[in-house]
Design a protein around this motif. Structure first.
Motif, PDB file in Angstrom:
ATOM      1  N   GLY A   1       0.816  -1.214   0.000  1.00 54.64           N
ATOM      2  CA  GLY A   1       0.000   0.000   0.000  1.00 54.64           C
ATOM      3  C   GLY A   1       0.848   1.261   0.000  1.00 54.64           C
ATOM      4  N   THR A   2       0.297   2.316  -0.586  1.00 54.99           N
ATOM      5  CA  THR A   2       1.005   3.598  -0.626  1.00 54.99           C
ATOM      6  C   THR A   2       0.308   4.654   0.224  1.00 54.99           C
ATOM      7  OG1 THR A   2      -0.256   4.352  -2.551  1.00 54.99           O
ATOM      8  CG2 THR A   2       1.785   3.146  -2.972  1.00 54.99           C
ATOM      9  N   GLY A   3      -0.939   4.398   0.611  1.00 55.00           N
ATOM     10  CA  GLY A   3      -1.697   5.415   1.344  1.00 55.00           C
ATOM     11  C   GLY A   3      -2.268   6.499   0.451  1.00 55.00           C
ATOM     12  N   LEU A   4      -1.945   6.432  -0.855  1.00 57.71           N
ATOM     13  CA  LEU A   4      -2.411   7.472  -1.770  1.00 57.71           C
ATOM     14  C   LEU A   4      -3.905   7.360  -2.048  1.00 57.71           C
ATOM     15  CD1 LEU A   4       0.536   7.551  -4.335  1.00 57.71           C
ATOM     16  CD2 LEU A   4       0.008   9.225  -2.570  1.00 57.71           C
ATOM     17  N   GLY A   5      -4.430   6.128  -2.064  1.00 60.90           N
ATOM     18  CA  GLY A   5      -5.854   5.939  -2.352  1.00 60.90           C
ATOM     19  C   GLY A   5      -6.730   6.679  -1.364  1.00 60.90           C
ATOM     20  N   LEU A   6      -6.394   6.584  -0.081  1.00 61.28           N
ATOM     21  CA  LEU A   6      -7.178   7.255   0.945  1.00 61.28           C
ATOM     22  C   LEU A   6      -6.964   8.766   0.897  1.00 61.28           C
ATOM     23  CD1 LEU A   6      -9.212   6.528   3.039  1.00 61.28           C
ATOM     24  CD2 LEU A   6      -7.386   6.230   4.702  1.00 61.28           C
ATOM     25  N   ALA A   7      -5.744   9.190   0.581  1.00 62.86           N
ATOM     26  CA  ALA A   7      -5.464  10.616   0.443  1.00 62.86           C
ATOM     27  C   ALA A   7      -6.295  11.213  -0.694  1.00 62.86           C
ATOM     28  CB  ALA A   7      -3.981  10.848   0.199  1.00 62.86           C
ATOM     29  N   VAL A   8      -6.382  10.480  -1.817  1.00 64.29           N
ATOM     30  CA  VAL A   8      -7.191  10.919  -2.956  1.00 64.29           C
ATOM     31  C   VAL A   8      -8.664  10.966  -2.562  1.00 64.29           C
ATOM     32  CG1 VAL A   8      -8.000  10.264  -5.257  1.00 64.29           C
ATOM     33  CG2 VAL A   8      -5.560  10.175  -4.719  1.00 64.29           C
ATOM     34  N   SER A   9      -9.127   9.935  -1.839  1.00 56.86           N
ATOM     35  CA  SER A   9     -10.541   9.882  -1.421  1.00 56.86           C
ATOM     36  C   SER A   9     -10.904  11.072  -0.538  1.00 56.86           C
ATOM     37  CB  SER A   9     -10.813   8.576  -0.664  1.00 56.86           C
ATOM     38  OG  SER A   9     -10.589   7.468  -1.506  1.00 56.86           O
ATOM     39  N   MET A  10     -10.010  11.408   0.377  1.00 55.28           N
ATOM     40  CA  MET A  10     -10.271  12.552   1.263  1.00 55.28           C
ATOM     41  C   MET A  10     -10.331  13.854   0.478  1.00 55.28           C
ATOM     42  SD  MET A  10      -8.098  11.762   4.703  1.00 55.28           S
ATOM     43  CE  MET A  10      -8.734  10.650   5.966  1.00 55.28           C
ATOM     44  N   LYS A  11      -9.478  13.983  -0.522  1.00 56.66           N
ATOM     45  CA  LYS A  11      -9.499  15.205  -1.333  1.00 56.66           C
ATOM     46  C   LYS A  11     -10.791  15.280  -2.142  1.00 56.66           C
ATOM     47  CE  LYS A  11      -6.960  17.974  -4.652  1.00 56.66           C
ATOM     48  NZ  LYS A  11      -5.721  18.167  -5.432  1.00 56.66           N
ATOM     49  N   ILE A  12     -11.239  14.159  -2.684  1.00 60.65           N
ATOM     50  CA  ILE A  12     -12.488  14.136  -3.446  1.00 60.65           C
ATOM     51  C   ILE A  12     -13.650  14.536  -2.552  1.00 60.65           C
ATOM     52  CG2 ILE A  12     -14.144  12.624  -4.609  1.00 60.65           C
ATOM     53  CD1 ILE A  12     -11.723  11.044  -5.677  1.00 60.65           C
ATOM     54  N   MET A  13     -13.691  14.003  -1.320  1.00 57.61           N
ATOM     55  CA  MET A  13     -14.767  14.345  -0.390  1.00 57.61           C
ATOM     56  C   MET A  13     -14.745  15.835  -0.050  1.00 57.61           C
ATOM     57  SD  MET A  13     -16.689  11.745   0.313  1.00 57.61           S
ATOM     58  CE  MET A  13     -17.442  12.163   1.877  1.00 57.61           C
ATOM     59  N   LYS A  14     -13.582  16.383   0.153  1.00 59.19           N
ATOM     60  CA  LYS A  14     -13.467  17.803   0.478  1.00 59.19           C
ATOM     61  C   LYS A  14     -13.968  18.656  -0.672  1.00 59.19           C
ATOM     62  CE  LYS A  14     -10.165  21.246   2.177  1.00 59.19           C
ATOM     63  NZ  LYS A  14      -8.755  21.499   2.569  1.00 59.19           N
ATOM     64  N   ARG A  15     -13.656  18.243  -1.897  1.00 63.37           N
ATOM     65  CA  ARG A  15     -14.103  19.018  -3.061  1.00 63.37           C
ATOM     66  C   ARG A  15     -15.600  18.885  -3.277  1.00 63.37           C
ATOM     67  NH1 ARG A  15     -10.143  17.775  -7.990  1.00 63.37           N
ATOM     68  NH2 ARG A  15     -11.325  19.514  -8.880  1.00 63.37           N
ATOM     69  N   HIS A  16     -16.224  17.895  -2.645  1.00 62.65           N
ATOM     70  CA  HIS A  16     -17.685  17.755  -2.685  1.00 62.65           C
ATOM     71  C   HIS A  16     -18.344  18.397  -1.451  1.00 62.65           C
ATOM     72  CE1 HIS A  16     -16.957  14.872  -5.923  1.00 62.65           C
ATOM     73  NE2 HIS A  16     -18.243  14.920  -6.182  1.00 62.65           N
ATOM     74  N   HIS A  17     -17.549  19.177  -0.693  1.00 58.24           N
ATOM     75  CA  HIS A  17     -18.046  19.832   0.527  1.00 58.24           C
ATOM     76  C   HIS A  17     -18.624  18.794   1.498  1.00 58.24           C
ATOM     77  CE1 HIS A  17     -17.514  23.416  -1.870  1.00 58.24           C
ATOM     78  NE2 HIS A  17     -18.380  22.968  -2.762  1.00 58.24           N
ATOM     79  N   SER A  18     -17.957  17.659   1.557  1.00 56.96           N
ATOM     80  CA  SER A  18     -18.413  16.534   2.381  1.00 56.96           C
ATOM     81  C   SER A  18     -17.292  16.117   3.329  1.00 56.96           C
ATOM     82  CB  SER A  18     -18.831  15.367   1.492  1.00 56.96           C
ATOM     83  OG  SER A  18     -19.814  15.781   0.557  1.00 56.96           O
ATOM     84  N   THR A  19     -17.634  15.251   4.286  1.00 57.28           N
ATOM     85  CA  THR A  19     -16.646  14.827   5.276  1.00 57.28           C
ATOM     86  C   THR A  19     -16.575  13.305   5.331  1.00 57.28           C
ATOM     87  OG1 THR A  19     -18.276  14.848   7.068  1.00 57.28           O
ATOM     88  CG2 THR A  19     -17.016  16.871   6.680  1.00 57.28           C
ATOM     89  N   ILE A  20     -15.453  12.822   5.845  1.00 54.88           N
ATOM     90  CA  ILE A  20     -15.245  11.390   6.021  1.00 54.88           C
ATOM     91  C   ILE A  20     -14.569  11.180   7.378  1.00 54.88           C
ATOM     92  CG2 ILE A  20     -13.086  11.550   4.697  1.00 54.88           C
ATOM     93  CD1 ILE A  20     -13.578   8.649   3.791  1.00 54.88           C
ATOM     94  N   THR A  21     -15.157  10.317   8.214  1.00 59.45           N
ATOM     95  CA  THR A  21     -14.615  10.063   9.545  1.00 59.45           C
ATOM     96  C   THR A  21     -14.443   8.564   9.750  1.00 59.45           C
ATOM     97  OG1 THR A  21     -16.848  10.098  10.486  1.00 59.45           O
ATOM     98  CG2 THR A  21     -15.587  12.140  10.579  1.00 59.45           C
ATOM     99  N   PHE A  22     -13.502   8.189  10.633  1.00 58.68           N
ATOM    100  CA  PHE A  22     -13.166   6.790  10.863  1.00 58.68           C
ATOM    101  C   PHE A  22     -13.304   6.455  12.347  1.00 58.68           C
ATOM    102  CE2 PHE A  22     -10.959   8.231   7.136  1.00 58.68           C
ATOM    103  CZ  PHE A  22     -11.045   7.181   6.232  1.00 58.68           C
TER     104      PHE A  22
END
Length: 430
Positions: free
Chosen positions: A391-412
């Motif tokens: 794993g590179t951790g990039l997939g989750l970093a990309v997902s978080m950026k996509i959520m931010k650009r949708h004015h949305s949040t993601i929590t774990f």
């Protein structure tokens, strides 16, 4: 003061005349009564009635003048106290004005300098005599002068303003303008200018150093992640040069490693871009079903069931369906990876719930994988930090950026060996 003295004198004169009139009427009545009873009492009263009048009027006037004198003394004392307080306030103001380490100045409504402290003289490198009566705008660099003039006009309407401008030098200052209000009217401006030139230079240097540090860390991480597949490719090519018979297998592995490098670079490129999103209406229940259909073969491979608990009504949001699919695919793949890493043979379960509250859509993705500890959760979304073997951790970093650009949040929410729950929150289409 003269009007007050006139009122006091008029009042005393009126009282004196009033008492005199009353005494004349009273004394005439007494004289008439005594004259009917004999001349002795009448003559005695006539002899002493003037003395009675003087005594009575003297007592009345003394009481009145004494009362007024006390009022005047009290008013004088209060006036002296107010004068002393005004002097103290003036001294405090002068101390604040003169001893202030920042440049403090007073401007007329036309922007002319009326007063300036020693720090202001040092900032403008001129004496008070040369500064007083000159236009404040002459010290502002041309590209800022129109902006400053506009802010001065705003302050003359009763507002205050704080902004950063550049004086000739160049000197970068943080300027605060305040209205001078007297009896409800704005008569001028107070200005406070703090020299932040050195602070700005240090700030820019710090940002530059931080950028270089981040670039260095990123370059090292990218080099590390790409070096592994390149080493594999190099080894397989050497085997092929030596005449290995299993060249088809080697070519397949080389292609796989190249695709891995391509995936890393694509995700890095997306993180670096900030392109605008073309929003459209998305029915989220349908999108979730499409994603689970795509991910189902991989889930089945690792003996994992995916259950969708959809909302009873269609739920719409605005967004880019392809980017959101990428988010859900990344999250579901992470859940499958977490289930695959379990030590026991229990069946994997992924539950997807959709529910709404206060005009927001919540999507919960819960798995029974290996879970994470608190330290790992804090670093989620950090590029090149991953618990997976490749794993590179990039997939989750990309997902978080996509959520931010949708004015949305993601929590774990996760516990070690208990599983993980991811909650995505979207604003619903109104």
């Amino acid at each position: 003061m003269h009007a007050t003295a006139y009122r006091v004198a008029s009042k005393i004169a009126f009282i004196y005349i009033f008492i005199g009139v009353l005494w004349i009427i009273f004394s005439d009545q007494v004289s008439y009564f005594l004259s009917n009873n004999g001349m002795g009492d009448f003559l005695t009263f006539q002899r002493y009635k003037g003395w009675f009048f003087v005594l009575i009027t003297g007592i009345v006037l003394f009481v009145l003048i004494n009362k007024r004198t006390k009022q005047i003394i009290q008013s004088t004392n209060e006036l002296k106290e107010k004068e002393l307080e005004l002097q103290a306030n003036t001294l405090r103001y002068q101390s604040l004005f003169q001893q202030n380490p920042d440049a403090v100045f007073e401007l007329s409504k036309e922007g002319m300098l009326l007063a300036i402290n020693s720090a202001g003289q040092q900032m403008f490198q001129q004496t008070t005599s040369k500064l007083i009566g000159t236009s404040f705008l002459q010290f502002v660099q041309n590209h800022d002068s129109i902006y400053v003039e506009k802010r001065m006009n705003d302050v003359l309407k009763g507002d205050s303003a704080t902004f950063e401008i550049t004086f000739d030098g160049p000197i970068i200052v943080r300027m605060t303008l305040l209205p001078i209000v007297i009896k409800g009217d704005v008569t001028g401006l107070y200005g406070i200018a703090k020299d932040i030139t050195e602070h700005k230079r240090n700030e820019e240097l710090m940002i530059k150093n931080e950028k270089m540090y981040v670039i260095g860390q990123l370059a090292a991480s990218v080099a590390h992640e790409i070096r592994n597949p390149l080493t594999s490719i190099k080894g397989f090519i050497q085997l092929m040069k030596e005449g290995s018979n299993d060249q088809q297998s080697h070519l397949q592995l080389i292609l796989s490693e190249i695709e891995r490098i391509e995936g890393i670079t694509s995700e890095m490129l997306y993180l670096g871009k900030n392109e605008s999103i073309q929003f459209e209406t998305i029915e989220m229940t349908e999108l979730i079903h499409q994603v689970t259909y795509l991910i189902h073969p991989e889930a089945k491979m690792y003996d994992t069931d995916i259950q969708i608990h959809t909302y009873e009504k269609p739920v719409h949001i605005l967004g880019d369906p392809n980017l959101l699919k990428q988010v859900f695919i990344n999250l579901l793949k992470n859940s499958i990876e977490a289930i695959k890493m379990k030590q026991d043979d229990s069946r994997g379960n992924i539950d997807i719930d959709l529910y709404t509250k206060l005009n927001k859509l919540f999507i919960s993705i819960k798995d029974n994988g290996i879970g994470m500890d608190e330290d790992r959760i804090k670093r989620l979304g950090e590029p090149f930090y991953s618990t997976k073997e490749k794993g590179t951790g990039l997939g989750l970093a990309v997902s978080m950026k996509i959520m931010k650009r949708h004015h949305s949040t993601i929590t774990f929410h996760s516990k070690k060996n208990k599983g993980t729950t991811v909650i995505l929150t979207f604003p619903m289409k109104s």
